[in-house]
Scaffold this motif. Sequence first.
Motif, PDB file in Angstrom:
ATOM      1  N   GLY A  97       0.799  -1.227   0.000  1.00 22.80           N
ATOM      2  CA  GLY A  97       0.000   0.000   0.000  1.00 22.80           C
ATOM      3  C   GLY A  97       0.825   1.269   0.000  1.00 22.80           C
ATOM      4  O   GLY A  97       1.872   1.366  -0.652  1.00 22.80           O
ATOM      5  N   GLU A  98       0.360   2.252   0.768  1.00 19.14           N
ATOM      6  CA  GLU A  98       0.953   3.580   0.789  1.00 19.14           C
ATOM      7  C   GLU A  98       2.398   3.533   1.303  1.00 19.14           C
ATOM      8  O   GLU A  98       3.279   4.228   0.779  1.00 19.14           O
ATOM      9  CB  GLU A  98       0.071   4.468   1.690  1.00 19.14           C
ATOM     10  N   LEU A  99       2.631   2.693   2.314  1.00 24.39           N
ATOM     11  CA  LEU A  99       3.991   2.592   2.873  1.00 24.39           C
ATOM     12  C   LEU A  99       4.957   2.092   1.793  1.00 24.39           C
ATOM     13  O   LEU A  99       6.066   2.620   1.629  1.00 24.39           O
ATOM     14  CB  LEU A  99       3.999   1.637   4.078  1.00 24.39           C
ATOM     15  N   HIS A 100       4.516   1.096   1.018  1.00 19.99           N
ATOM     16  CA  HIS A 100       5.357   0.564  -0.055  1.00 19.99           C
ATOM     17  C   HIS A 100       5.683   1.663  -1.069  1.00 19.99           C
ATOM     18  O   HIS A 100       6.827   1.847  -1.460  1.00 19.99           O
ATOM     19  CB  HIS A 100       4.664  -0.624  -0.734  1.00 19.99           C
ATOM     20  N   ARG A 101       4.656   2.425  -1.461  1.00 15.05           N
ATOM     21  CA  ARG A 101       4.862   3.476  -2.464  1.00 15.05           C
ATOM     22  C   ARG A 101       5.878   4.507  -1.954  1.00 15.05           C
ATOM     23  O   ARG A 101       6.813   4.897  -2.646  1.00 15.05           O
ATOM     24  CB  ARG A 101       3.514   4.161  -2.759  1.00 15.05           C
ATOM     25  N   ASN A 102       5.665   4.882  -0.710  1.00 16.93           N
ATOM     26  CA  ASN A 102       6.522   5.878  -0.074  1.00 16.93           C
ATOM     27  C   ASN A 102       7.988   5.379   0.009  1.00 16.93           C
ATOM     28  O   ASN A 102       8.926   6.086  -0.361  1.00 16.93           O
ATOM     29  CB  ASN A 102       5.925   6.106   1.332  1.00 16.93           C
ATOM     30  N   ARG A 103       8.160   4.155   0.452  1.00 14.80           N
ATOM     31  CA  ARG A 103       9.514   3.615   0.625  1.00 14.80           C
ATOM     32  C   ARG A 103      10.212   3.371  -0.718  1.00 14.80           C
ATOM     33  O   ARG A 103      11.410   3.537  -0.860  1.00 14.80           O
ATOM     34  CB  ARG A 103       9.464   2.293   1.404  1.00 14.80           C
ATOM     35  N   ARG A 104       9.434   2.954  -1.702  1.00 13.30           N
ATOM     36  CA  ARG A 104      10.012   2.704  -3.031  1.00 13.30           C
ATOM     37  C   ARG A 104      10.622   3.995  -3.582  1.00 13.30           C
ATOM     38  O   ARG A 104      11.716   3.996  -4.136  1.00 13.30           O
ATOM     39  CB  ARG A 104       8.904   2.210  -3.972  1.00 13.30           C
ATOM     40  N   LYS A 105       9.886   5.088  -3.372  1.00 15.38           N
ATOM     41  CA  LYS A 105      10.361   6.379  -3.842  1.00 15.38           C
ATOM     42  C   LYS A 105      11.670   6.751  -3.133  1.00 15.38           C
ATOM     43  O   LYS A 105      12.617   7.244  -3.750  1.00 15.38           O
ATOM     44  CB  LYS A 105       9.280   7.428  -3.524  1.00 15.38           C
ATOM     45  N   LEU A 106      11.676   6.472  -1.848  1.00 14.67           N
ATOM     46  CA  LEU A 106      12.867   6.831  -1.064  1.00 14.67           C
ATOM     47  C   LEU A 106      14.080   5.980  -1.485  1.00 14.67           C
ATOM     48  O   LEU A 106      15.173   6.499  -1.730  1.00 14.67           O
ATOM     49  CB  LEU A 106      12.520   6.628   0.412  1.00 14.67           C
ATOM     50  N   LEU A 107      13.861   4.676  -1.613  1.00 17.27           N
ATOM     51  CA  LEU A 107      14.979   3.782  -1.964  1.00 17.27           C
ATOM     52  C   LEU A 107      15.454   4.002  -3.400  1.00 17.27           C
ATOM     53  O   LEU A 107      16.616   3.757  -3.730  1.00 17.27           O
ATOM     54  CB  LEU A 107      14.568   2.312  -1.784  1.00 17.27           C
ATOM     55  N   ALA A 108      14.539   4.467  -4.249  1.00 23.78           N
ATOM     56  CA  ALA A 108      14.892   4.665  -5.669  1.00 23.78           C
ATOM     57  C   ALA A 108      16.021   5.682  -5.827  1.00 23.78           C
ATOM     58  O   ALA A 108      16.683   5.731  -6.864  1.00 23.78           O
ATOM     59  CB  ALA A 108      13.658   5.109  -6.454  1.00 23.78           C
ATOM     60  N   GLN A 109      16.248   6.475  -4.777  1.00 24.50           N
ATOM     61  CA  GLN A 109      17.317   7.481  -4.871  1.00 24.50           C
ATOM     62  C   GLN A 109      18.681   6.834  -5.100  1.00 24.50           C
ATOM     63  O   GLN A 109      19.575   7.450  -5.658  1.00 24.50           O
ATOM     64  CB  GLN A 109      17.337   8.325  -3.603  1.00 24.50           C
ATOM     65  N   ALA A 110      18.822   5.585  -4.651  1.00 22.42           N
ATOM     66  CA  ALA A 110      20.117   4.902  -4.829  1.00 22.42           C
ATOM     67  C   ALA A 110      20.292   4.391  -6.260  1.00 22.42           C
ATOM     68  O   ALA A 110      21.361   3.893  -6.605  1.00 22.42           O
ATOM     69  CB  ALA A 110      20.222   3.746  -3.849  1.00 22.42           C
ATOM     70  N   PHE A 111      19.242   4.483  -7.086  1.00 25.56           N
ATOM     71  CA  PHE A 111      19.324   3.904  -8.439  1.00 25.56           C
ATOM     72  C   PHE A 111      19.040   4.921  -9.536  1.00 25.56           C
ATOM     73  O   PHE A 111      18.708   4.562 -10.655  1.00 25.56           O
ATOM     74  CB  PHE A 111      18.363   2.706  -8.534  1.00 25.56           C
TER      75      PHE A 111
END
Length: 447
Positions: A97-111
């Motif tokens: 859900g929302e937590l996944h979307r939020n975290r994916r955006k944050l982790l995507a910074q490494a890629f």
Amino acid sequence: MAASNPSKPLPLPPGSLGLPVIGESLQFFQDSDFVSKRQERHGAIFKTHILGRPTVMIYGAEANQTILGNESKNFENSWPASTKALLGPLSLALQTGELHRNRRKLLAQAFKPRTLATYVEIMGDIAQQYTQKWQQAETLTWYPELRSFTLDVACKLFIGQDNGCQTPLGQHFETWCAGLFSLPISLPWTKFGKAKRCRDLLLQELGQTIQARQSMANPGNDTLGLLLQARDEQGQGLSQDELKDQILLMLFAGHETLTSAITSFCLLTAQHPEITARLRQEQQQWKSKEALTVDDLKQMTYLEQVLTEVMRLIPPVAGVFRTVLQTCEMDGYQIPQGWSVQCSIGSTHQDQALYSNPKQFDPERFSPEHLAQQSTEQQRYGYVPFGGGIRECLGKEFARLEMKIFAAHLLQNYEWQLLPNQALDLVVIPSPRPRDGLKVTFKALSE
Ligand code: HEM
């Protein structure tokens, strides 16, 4: 095919649920043809019972689109119990859900492309160290060496650790990996029990690394450094416990699957000298260049085609699991709420409706001329080594970059040949690799 509420009860898909409790789990682990045998008998959709749950296995571009494209409406991400317990509750792979979307955006910074460009030199340097060692050895069993290579790259780029595979972290990591897809019975001598102990040890090691980094004025530009500084939309950073689980996921994701893909490249090029010759020809223009850049890599279009075909023929992830949130219909069968569905990536890539002569290794399928003839949907859901939808692999560009750098370095400088008398059939769980580990001769390329 559609996922919808049936107006009258439909039959369950064909297939067997096997024995009580364990279902068909033993056959699933032991028989590398488990899926294909059942598909021959039942077609594109069948039921079984594996890893503790009744499961429907299905393949094809349409099924992928229905399931991967509808996560959170009809389907939710799910992993086998062993994987869940070992990845940890705060891992992106388990968040929804929302937590996944939020975290994916944050982790995507490494890629991000800008960050990936800073990884090129380190990947190239580590590839060089390994190939020099292999050249001295002259013959080697390649798979375990390639595992060490990808783990060293992941440790360096994700947590700034040199020679990761020789550290305690590297050793615990391998035992942890071995339990990820196992029967979830936690006893000191079971794979799962040993892996759980190693998870605790790994978390301790990662905790120390994180604390050391937090005490520095500059947390650094590797993935850990970026994640320590990253903030979500509410301005919150990751807790120490979440950082540990997320880094562990990256180390796993950046290691197991990539090793399989690179090993398959080495195997298939050894088996197809005409394709290797064309690859080497393309590499000629960069041979005397000291360090490759992202722009150089972009121009290696035939290598790109070959790597794409490698992951079609031998996808590192055979399939992805989802839980059915509400009973639905697929292909005229009932898929009950609470069951697992597995989109079979391997079988999709063997689908005759998508690929003619699918067993053949043929990089021409991905030439610009051939791609121009395919529909967008076919390209999007008929070729899914990195999954699809909201959970499409976060590290796919990282993976492509590492594969390309490694392959270019090999092709420019070395030749390798398969040694006789070895089993080349693939062990498939958790990721495909030749049964005897790929034994080769390895030497500098003669001019
Ligand atoms: C050839 C190499 C790789 C392959 C074939 C691959 C394949 C996949 C697949 C199929 C999924 C989807 C799982 C699902 O839908 O349940 C996935 C997810 C993921 N991959 Fe990869 N992967 C590779 C390399 C990497 C690398 C290098 C990283 C980063 C370090 C990475 C990070 C992730 C993450 C974090 C997810 C979870 C995404 C989410 O749940 O939102 N992968 N990968």
